[in-house]
Design an enzyme around this catalytic site. Structure first.
Site, short mmCIF file in Angstrom:
data_model
loop_
_atom_site.label_atom_id
_atom_site.label_comp_id
_atom_site.label_asym_id
_atom_site.label_seq_id
_atom_site.Cartn_x
_atom_site.Cartn_y
_atom_site.Cartn_z
N ARG A 100 0.85 -1.18 0.00
CA ARG A 100 0.00 0.00 0.00
C ARG A 100 0.89 1.25 0.00
NH1 ARG A 100 -5.11 1.76 -1.11
NH2 ARG A 100 -6.06 2.94 0.56
N THR A 373 -9.27 0.31 -10.14
CA THR A 373 -8.64 -0.71 -9.29
C THR A 373 -8.82 -2.04 -10.02
OG1 THR A 373 -9.14 0.52 -7.31
CG2 THR A 373 -8.65 -1.80 -6.98
N THR A 391 -4.14 -1.00 -7.18
CA THR A 391 -4.89 0.18 -7.58
C THR A 391 -4.03 1.43 -7.73
OG1 THR A 391 -6.82 1.53 -6.96
CG2 THR A 391 -5.41 0.82 -5.17
N ASN A 393 -6.19 4.01 -7.45
CA ASN A 393 -7.40 4.62 -6.92
C ASN A 393 -8.37 5.02 -8.03
OD1 ASN A 393 -9.11 5.20 -4.83
ND2 ASN A 393 -8.41 7.29 -4.58
N ASP A 415 -7.83 8.43 -0.08
CA ASP A 415 -8.34 7.38 0.81
C ASP A 415 -8.12 7.71 2.28
OD1 ASP A 415 -9.48 5.77 -1.07
OD2 ASP A 415 -7.90 4.25 -1.11
N SER A 444 -7.79 1.20 3.36
CA SER A 444 -8.26 0.66 2.08
C SER A 444 -9.50 -0.20 2.29
CB SER A 444 -7.14 -0.20 1.49
OG SER A 444 -7.57 -0.84 0.32
N SER A 445 -10.21 -0.45 1.20
CA SER A 445 -11.30 -1.42 1.23
C SER A 445 -10.93 -2.69 0.45
CB SER A 445 -12.56 -0.82 0.60
OG SER A 445 -12.98 0.32 1.30
N GLY A 465 -14.14 0.29 -4.81
CA GLY A 465 -14.14 1.25 -3.71
C GLY A 465 -14.83 0.67 -2.49
#
Ligand code: DON
Length: 563
Positions: A100, A373, A391, A393, A415, A444-445, A465
């Protein structure tokens, strides 16, 4: 995969079975064939190329990740980051490689506000301030070195070739490029790379990206150093600074992937291995499935089934905003949130025939749908597994390309909860737990997940998302019900994320009767919204030996194959 489940699976007798696109297992405990599903047929083919060269699922994951950065740059790329969930069959090790992005040291939340003190989305979505320090390259290098069998130069070769030779972007690529052309036009290197005379190209355009081929070659030759240090790092930092951003050489030099223990829990005899923080996905998934575990969903009519699922969604999304952030910095009550005692308490507030108004629960949120993503799933012939969601985003990230690099930067800073309580692009809000701070990873999701039963194993995930987590929930429930990847990825979806207090539903997700019954229970149903997600799933049945792979039909060039 927990040792317990692994042993259970390893003892399973592998019968010889054939299925469309599937093949015989060749030795007990091993699939003997491989399955890959990704958002682009060139990336899936590239993954098989690496397997054919003697690579394992992890080498193939590096290949697919890199190839997607070439052919699907609107969704992910080396200017972004990702979460790589891995299962190594030899020792049953599960790990999440967290690549990330991180906030640069110079991050300053005030810079994202307009004169009135409101969040300025032009700053959090577009251009240099939106970009966090990329993690994707560090993730690919780490996985190749620690889990792969092949040299990085071999795993990256297909992506380098496609970037150099070019390919014809599909309609989704072109549509999303057109939608971001106004921002891309602001930065000359991006405009030169992605636009034709300042406008979005039309179908038939061949996209060649020799700069990206060269950047990937630097990484192939020098690993991390080819990107995070030396001349290339200087180029990136200078480019971001010249555009008004605040990256430093130290930010790049200091970037590290983190190996994290995945979140794992059981649901009605199945074992789920999924993303841990900095993703909110696993925790929300555990909360939802723990709540649902006390209902025998198969015994209920479809309206009640939807009702209980939505009530579980509503409660899990409330907690997301309040508690979750970067695990290296934020103390989170993970055990409590994912424990059955907490689920029992949440479940007790669910009424049998009535929607719970979100306003009666504390918190705040808001939805937004989108399909940028990307997620891909791999099981190799030895039973190694990779579930990867990566991603930049929003489509084409922050829209900015630094000259000579060949890739857009991410806009992952969005995010973060850049302003406490102000919704981000997905309508998600947060507070101090997810505040933008130097070196922190934004929440993040992304929810790459393994679903493991006594006989059947699946790798599942999707972009989308805030809707990622509910899609993965519905996918897991379908898998457990015995559906195959092709059915799972095609199935119409529904979503609830606490606030606004509405069920969003894809066209045909509910029958007219179901909608009427849900409305009678007090729900607001927003039906026939456009579709969302790009779910790519692979599975292996240890008992029959069947493997399956399927890409979401909502995407244009997705491909799932078993070979
Ligand atoms: O990490 C996250 O949760 C977001 N950056 C993912 C964005 C996404 O899925 C966009 N696509 N629909």
């Amino acid at each position: 995969m927990s040792k317990r489940y692994f042993v259970l699976l390893a003892l399973g007798i592998v019968a010889l079975g054939v299925h469309a696109g599937a093949a015989h297992a060749q030795s007990p405990g091993k699939p003997g064939h491989a399955a890959i599903a990704s958002a682009h047929k060139l990336a899936t083919a590239a993954g098989f190329e690496t397997l054919a060269a003697g690579g394992n699922a992890f080498d193939a994951a590096v290949t697919v990740a890199a190839a997607l950065s070439v052919v699907e740059p609107q969704s992910s790329g080396i200017g972004g980051g990702g979460l790589f969930l891995l299962h190594r069959a030899a020792d049953a090790r599960d790990v999440m490689v967290d690549a990330r992005e991180t906030a640069p040291a110079a991050v300053d939340a005030k810079k994202y506000l307009d004169a009135k003190g409101d969040l300025d989305q032009d700053k959090s979505w577009n251009g240099p301030l939106a970009a966090a320090i990329p993690g994707e390259v560090a993730g690919m290098v780490w996985i190749s070195q620690h889990y792969g069998k092949l040299p990085l130069s071999t795993s990256l070769a297909p992506a380098i070739r496609i970037a150099r030779d070019g390919f014809q972007p599909d309609s989704r690529f072109l549509r999303e490029l057109a939608s971001r052309a106004d921002v891309i036009r602001r930065y000359p290197a991006g405009a030169a790379l992605l636009l034709e005379n300042g406008t979005a190209p039309k179908a038939g355009w061949t996209f060649k990206n020799p700069d990206l081929a060269h950047t990937l070659e630097l990484v192939a030759a020098n690993g991390d150093d080819g990107f995070y240090r030396g001349e290339f790092a200087h180029r990136l930092v200078d480019g971001v600074k010249a555009a008004g951003g605040g990256w430093s050489l130290q930010d790049l030099d200091g970037y590290r992937v983190k190996e994290r223990e995945p979140l794992a829990f059981d649901y009605r005899g199945w074992h789920i291995v999924t993303a841990s923080p900095p993703s909110s996905g696993g925790i929300a998934l555990a909360e939802m499935l723990n709540i649902l575990s006390a209902y025998d969903l198969a015994k209920y009519d479809s309206t009640h089934r939807i009702h209980f699922i939505v009530e579980a969604m509503r409660r899990a999304y409330r907690d997301r905003a309040e508690y979750l952030g970067d695990p290296d910095y934020v103390k989170m009550p993970i055990e409590r949130l994912t424990g059955m005692k907490y689920a029992d308490k949440l479940r007790a507030s669910i009424q049998a025939d009535k929607a719970t108004p979100s306003s009666s629960l504390p918190g705040y949120l808001n939805p937004h749908e989108s399909t940028h993503t990307t997620h891909f799933s791999i099981i190799d012939a030895d039973g190694n597994m990779a579930g990867v969601t990566q991603t930049v985003n929003l489509p084409f990230g922050n829209g900015m390309v630094v000259a000579g690099t060949g890739f857009v930067l991410n806009n992952e800073m969005d995010d973060f909860a850049l302003k406490a309580g102000a919704p981000n692009a997905f309508g998600l809000v947060g507070n101090d737990a997810n505040a933008p701070k130097a070196g922190h990873r934004p929440l993040s999701s992304m929810t790459p997940s393994f679903v493991i039963g006594a006989d059947r194993v699946g790798v599942i995930g999707t972009p989308g998302g805030s809707r990622i987590i509910t899609m993965v929930l519905e996918g897991i429930l379908s898998f457990i019900d015995g559906e195959l990847p092709a059915q799972i990825v095609a199935k119409p979806r529904f979503h609830h994320q606490y606030l606004p207090d509405v069920i969003s539903a894809e066209p045909h997700a509910f029958s007219a009767d179901e909608t009427r019954s849900l409305e009678k229970m007090g729900y607001v149903v927003n039906e026939g919204e456009r579709t969302w997600g790009f779910m790519n799933v692979v599975s292996w049945d240890r008992k029959t030996g069947e493997m399956h792979a399927a890409a979401d039909p909502r995407g244009t060039s997705g491909s799932g194959e078993v070979k």
